[in-house]
Design an enzyme around this catalytic site. Structure first.
Site, short mmCIF file in Angstrom:
data_model
loop_
_atom_site.label_atom_id
_atom_site.label_comp_id
_atom_site.label_asym_id
_atom_site.label_seq_id
_atom_site.Cartn_x
_atom_site.Cartn_y
_atom_site.Cartn_z
N HIS A 1 -26.42 14.35 38.34
CA HIS A 1 -27.68 15.18 39.09
C HIS A 1 -27.63 16.73 38.74
CE1 HIS A 1 -29.16 17.50 42.32
NE2 HIS A 1 -30.03 16.67 42.41
N CYS B 1 -54.81 40.88 32.91
CA CYS B 1 -53.41 41.51 32.79
C CYS B 1 -52.49 41.49 34.13
CB CYS B 1 -53.76 42.98 32.54
SG CYS B 1 -54.54 44.04 33.78
#
Length: 914
Positions: A494, A870
């Site tokens: 895991h 931006c």
């Protein structure tokens, strides 16, 4: 009268299965069967069958050895949740028919005491969520069928081992008895018997343990373990559907941007057994190395085990290949050596699946008494470097083309390639070695719990999560930590799988390390480290080191250059960078930036020698005082801009004039106030008085941006002078035309922009006359307020370009503070109010609609209007795709996200092109 199937009566094991009123549900096909070389489903049905269901269907249709079974669709999960645990009509009949089909194909009967059919019940969402949801194996066993299984198999030990596994898993997943109760019973029994391995326990041992398990379940729940296989099945189905909304699954979906409304399918499949003896096994394999991309079978297996044993890290797994065994310095024999025929068959399956899917696969398999069975195939998770190599290799092999290669690589995963690694010349004290489960390097403070990792991260510290083994409950801590170390588990445990998916460095199976959770210590060969001590790990070598080890910048591979070259040839969007320092500019150019889309001038003032002058300017109570302070700032700004222009060497540079919420620059505490007072030549009492007067109730919506330029025009005058003078100096030095874009921030009205632009133009004209050098510049604005977006047609009369400041536009559209919304946004995500954090993924319906209006109205006024985004969204794949759809010219993002934006822009062009 019909009785609804509800959560409570499914758990009671006492009421009969019944269906709620038909009018509540949409009629449809809810169950799809597979087996014996046939399948009702296919890959195109992933949305309703989930990834596991489509994989089983495809493998069955390919003629691979897949145990028969059926898939209950994701639609049932959605209905189950909406209707409070009720199932749609017809489901019981469909499941019964499909179960009969499985009985015919296996020659066994569900619930039969002599030849019992046992099934697995597994989840299967359309997006892979390893370990996040629940599974039940060996379902159908009870006190009677276990004897039939013993007789049928000829191995009572195997039968009772399977039964105890079922009780343990069902008790945990379905009945809510924490798994540690079962582990404590098992550990105690082994200790009493003087045994260390589960495989050493006899049939009688397992029968004794089963009795204790049942007693513990009754003690914890007040109910007996259910003996009716039919009710076991429906209880398990309900549990898997419920696991879609458990905490770890919700967290995983939030971290990986998986919609909450997708739901999971449930796969019911005839059991095959890897725990039937030394000729049986279970394993996980990748058709190529998920860490390096090498074209070779890669994975691990366990003899005489079931699948959960591999991923749980309970036993040390063995390698599939001899090469793998040698690379990991393992003394345990490889499957290639002990099961050569099975290995060759598995290798053939590898080639078959890669040819069919055209991609690297992650497969699960079981060997029952020498016969191979395939239990799952899915697109394998891989590191970014492996993804690049696999994509490029498959192009060279003729498996895929360049366009497909571009679409194969997750842009976000490129982060793994762009960050520092350990300096090979640095001294290091290696204290332990484990498996190199996920590449990368990190230093941080030892923590032993996921909660502590998260707490430390929120406090601004770096944590290394150290566990014996991780479980899905640790997902939040694994995300918060900068690295992970486990003492157990293999390359497909895991911890390894999740860490690779997250891009976290991970060392797994470091068996030399002993962890004492109660004492909060980590011990290895006499060395004892406490929680909070510094360690460093290298996930590429599997080494764990004491203390801090310095890092170096990464070197990008030829595969990276090839893929980015293909991407650049296809994308329509330009990719610029948000950069405020020379270092940021240089790094951005290395990563392929085509200019600067946002230079935040206020970020240039935080250095020690500069902040005082800026504070002096802000706190001045006259124009004369401000100009005196600005005269100190001017040469600093001019120097910075000149250095940036030199580095960018003719590429466009967009400079945003000062836009600070003023509170960011105000002095705090007596020491800083005294410092400003000395610099300005005034009393500290006057400074304290000005701080109180300037302080704002809501500075994010206060005296900032163009409002400063209007009320204190001398500020923008200084900045304009510094920009144009710097551009003229560099143009004269280099002979290169400097492309300057001056951006006016926080504009809401055309009149604001017109006033500031006139002043900027006036100052620029004076400077250019003095310098005698022609510098090309244009003036534009940020669109970061809803009013600006709605009035974009008028604002475009003054602006040569728009730059969408989506951070502030998101704040002002939602009425949210990005600094404070984190306290409640997770609740909104968990309840489905929003599908993701709007500051991470652009809100297309609200913010996006304002952008669409601004684009249409702005370009109607000025057809050649340059449009850019931006905000932080410039480095988010989904947001970049939306910008492509809108017809923007470019996006701008932070330096390390430039490659992400380049690849995202190419994927957007390929996915939208006709």
């Amino acid at each position: 009268m019909n009785t609804a199937i509800t959560l409570s009566n499914l758990l009671s094991n006492q009421v009969p299965l019944a269906i709620t009123d038909k009018s509540q549900f949409k009629q449809g096909k809810y169950v799809y069967s597979f087996g014996n070389g046939k399948a009702e489903g296919n890959t195109g049905m992933r949305a309703i069958l989930g990834g596991k269901g489509t994989g089983l269907a495809e493998m069955s249709a390919l003629g691979l050895p897949v145990p028969p079974g059926f898939t209950i669709t994701t639609e049932v999960c959605t209905l189950f949740s909406k209707q409070g645990g009720n199932y749609p009509p017809g489901l019981e009949t469909d499941v019964a028919k499909s179960l009969t089909m499985v009985e015919k194909l296996t020659g066994a009967r569900f619930g039969n005491a002599h030849r019992p059919l046992l099934v697995s019940v597994r989840s299967g969402a359309r997006a892979s969520m390893p370990g996040m949801m629940d599974t039940v194996l060996n379902l159908g066993l009870n006190d009677h069928t276990v004897r039939g299984l013993a007789t049928q198999s000829g191995d009572p030990r195997f039968a009772y081992d399977s039964y105890r596994r079922f009780i343990q898993m069902f008790g945990d997943v379905v009945m809510g008895v924490d798994h540690h109760h079962f582990e404590d019973i098992l550990d105690k029994h082994k200790k009493v018997c003087g045994l260390s391995l589960d495989t050493e326990l006899t049939a009688q041992d397992w029968q004794d343990i089963i009795c204790e398990y049942k007693l513990k379940i009754h003690e914890q729940t007040g109910r007996d373990f259910p003996q009716d296989p039919r009710m076991q099945l429906w209880d398990a189905i309900a549990a898997v559907f419920r696991s879609w909304t458990n905490a770890r699954a919700v967290t995983y979906r939030r971290l990986h941007n998986i919609p909450n409304n997708w739901g999971t399918a449930v796969n019911v499949q005839a059991m095959v057994f890897g725990n039937m003896g030394d000729d049986s096994a279970t394993g996980v394999a990748f058709t190529r190395d998920p860490a390096t991309g090498e074209n070779a079978l890669y994975g691990e297996y366990l003899v005489n085990a079931q699948g959960e044993d591999v991923v749980a890290g309970i036993r040390t797994p063995q390698q599939l290949t001899v090469a793998g065994r040698l690379a990991h310095r393992s003394k345990l024999p490889a499957m290639e050596e002990v099961m050569p025929e099975v290995f060759q068959e598995l290798n053939a399956v590898r080639h078959n699946l890669e040819k069919h899917y055209g991609d690297m696969q992650d497969i699960e398999f079981t060997v029952q008494r020498g016969k191979l069975y395939m239990l799952q195939t899915r697109v394998g998770k891989r590191t970014a470097s492996a993804a690049l190599k696999i994509a490029c290799d498959m192009v060279d092999e003729g498996v895929i083309n360049e366009d497909q290669a571009i679409m194969r690589v997750d842009p976000g995963s490129l982060n793994q390639l762009l960050h520092p690694t350990l300096d090979p010349k640095a001294e290091r004290q290696i204290i332990a070695r484990g498996l190199p489960a996920s590449p990368g390097a990190a230093s941080g403070h030892i923590v032993f719990s996921a909660d502590e990792a998260e707490r430390l991260s929120h406090a601004g510290e770096k944590a290394i999560l150290c566990r014996a083994e991780t479980s899905p409950e640790d997902i939040h801590g694994m995300h918060a930590a900068v690295g992970i170390v486990t003492t157990r588990g293999g390359m497909t445990s895991h911890a390894a799988v999740v860490a690779r998916g997250m891009g976290r460095p991970c060392v797994a199976g470091a068996s030399e390390i002993s962890i004492d959770y109660k004492a909060s210590t980590l011990s290895v060969r006499g060395l004892v480290l406490k929680e909070g001590d510094l360690v460093t790990l290298d996930g590429g070598t599997g080494e764990v080191m004491s203390g801090f080890v310095p890092t170096i910048e990464p070197e990008l591979s030829e595969d990276f250059s090839r893929l980015m070259g293909w991407a650049d040839a296809r994308r329509k969007l330009g990719v610029l960078v948000n950069a405020d320092t020379p270092g940021d500019c240089r790094k951005a150019l290395e990563f392929g930036a085509e200019g600067i889309g946002l230079c935040r001038t206020e970020h240039m003032f935080f250095e020690a020698g500069r902040i005082i002058a800026v504070r002096e300017m802000i706190l001045a109570n006259s124009e004369e005082g401000r100009r005196k302070a600005l005269a100190k700032v001017l040469p600093m700004q001019r120097h910075d801009f000149a250095e940036i222009f030199r580095i960018m060497h003719g590429l466009p540079v967009t400079i945003r004039l000062l836009d600070p919420p003023l509170h960011e620059f105000l002095p705090h505490g007596e020491a800083e106030m005294n410092e400003v007072a000395d610099a300005a030549g005034v009393s500290v009492e006057l400074v304290r008085e000005r701080v109180i007067k300037v302080r704002e109730v809501n500075p994010m919506l206060g005296h900032r941006g163009c409002r400063l330029g209007i009320t204190y025009p001398e500020i923008y005058e200084m900045q304009t002078r510094a920009i144009i003078e710097a551009a003229a100096i560099v143009a004269k030095e280099t002979g290169v035309n400097v492309e300057v874009e001056i951006m006016i921030p926080f504009v809401a009205m055309e009149s604001e922009l017109r006033i500031v632009k006139e002043h900027v133009d006036s100052v620029a004209k004076d400077v250019l006359m003095d310098e005698g050098k022609n510098v090309h510049y244009v003036v534009g604005t940020m669109i970061e307020l809803p009013r600006a977006a709605l009035n974009a047609g008028k604002i475009a009369r003054q602006a040569h370009f728009f730059s969408f400041g989506t951070n502030d536009l998101t704040q002002t559209t939602f009425g949210l503070s990005r600094d404070d919304a984190g306290s409640f946004l997770p609740t909104y995500e968990n309840r489905g109010i929003v599908q993701g954090d709007p500051f991470v993924h652009l809100d297309v319906e609200g913010v996006g609609e304002l952008m669409r209006i601004a684009v249409e109205r702005g370009r109607k006024t000025r057809p050649d209007l340059k449009l850019c985004l931006c905000g932080e969204h410039g480095g988010d794949s989904a947001s970049v795709k939306f910008c492509h759809e809108l017809g923007l010219d470019c996006v701008s993002c932070s330096p390390y996200r430039v490659p992400i934006a380049r690849l995202s822009a190419a994927q957007a062009a390929l996915s939208i092109s006709p």
